[in-house]
Design a protein around this motif. Structure first.
Motif, short mmCIF file in Angstrom:
data_model
loop_
_atom_site.label_atom_id
_atom_site.label_comp_id
_atom_site.label_asym_id
_atom_site.label_seq_id
_atom_site.Cartn_x
_atom_site.Cartn_y
_atom_site.Cartn_z
N THR A 171 26.69 42.34 9.53
CA THR A 171 25.47 41.56 9.80
C THR A 171 25.61 40.81 11.12
N TYR A 197 24.47 35.00 6.26
CA TYR A 197 24.79 35.98 5.21
C TYR A 197 25.86 35.41 4.26
N ALA A 214 19.15 37.50 7.61
CA ALA A 214 20.12 36.80 8.45
C ALA A 214 20.02 37.24 9.92
N HIS A 218 20.06 37.73 2.67
CA HIS A 218 20.76 39.00 2.84
C HIS A 218 20.77 39.40 4.32
N CYS A 219 21.28 40.58 4.59
CA CYS A 219 21.52 41.03 5.96
C CYS A 219 20.28 41.05 6.84
#
Length: 140
Positions: A128, A28, A38, A34-35
């Motif tokens: 995350t 991330y 990831a 993005h989350c």
């Protein structure tokens, strides 16, 4: 971290959940994903490394609450990871998904991306990692 660390494994002395969390947070923070991506990639790398990285592309639309601020993308990535690691067992995946949602809501107050980000400024990278660690813990 918001999850309990698992017992150390491997030469690094790092537990699997901590390893997955660190990896996801790093993905991330790299700003290359993005989350949801990831979390899914970190879990895939540690539980199903034989699966091609291209599977991560299925998560592309889920960052930032599916681009609308709804369900947290990290939670979506974790839910997809359950299905990747435990294929053909909908009952178990549903149970783990519910556990992840309950845990997330208890930690952050909501599973809505917009609400979490409003109440916890700048938390997405840490969040995350925490979600990926919790997913790994639940899978272990």
């Amino acid at each position: 971290m918001f999850w309990q660390k698992s017992k150390p494994v491997g030469n690094e002395g790092m537990g699997l959940a901590e390893k997955v969390a660190t990896e996801a947070e790093g993905f991330y923070r790299s700003k290359k994903m993005h989350c949801a991506e990831a979390v899914l990639l970190a879990v895939k790398n540690n539980f199903r490394p034989e699966v091609p990285d291209s599977v991560i592309e299925v998560a592309i639309g889920f960052g930032g609450g599916s681009g609308t601020g709804c369900l947290c993308g990290a939670v979506v990535g974790g839910t997809m990871a359950f299905g990747l690691v435990i294929p053909h067992d909908q009952k178990r995946v549903n149970k783990l998904t519910q556990e992840l949602h309950h845990w997330f809501k208890s930690q952050y107050g909501a599973v809505c991306c917009r609400t979490v980000r409003a109440n916890h400024k700048g938390i997405c990278a840490e969040l995350t990692g925490a979600v990926a660690g919790k997913v790994a813990e639940l899978l272990s």
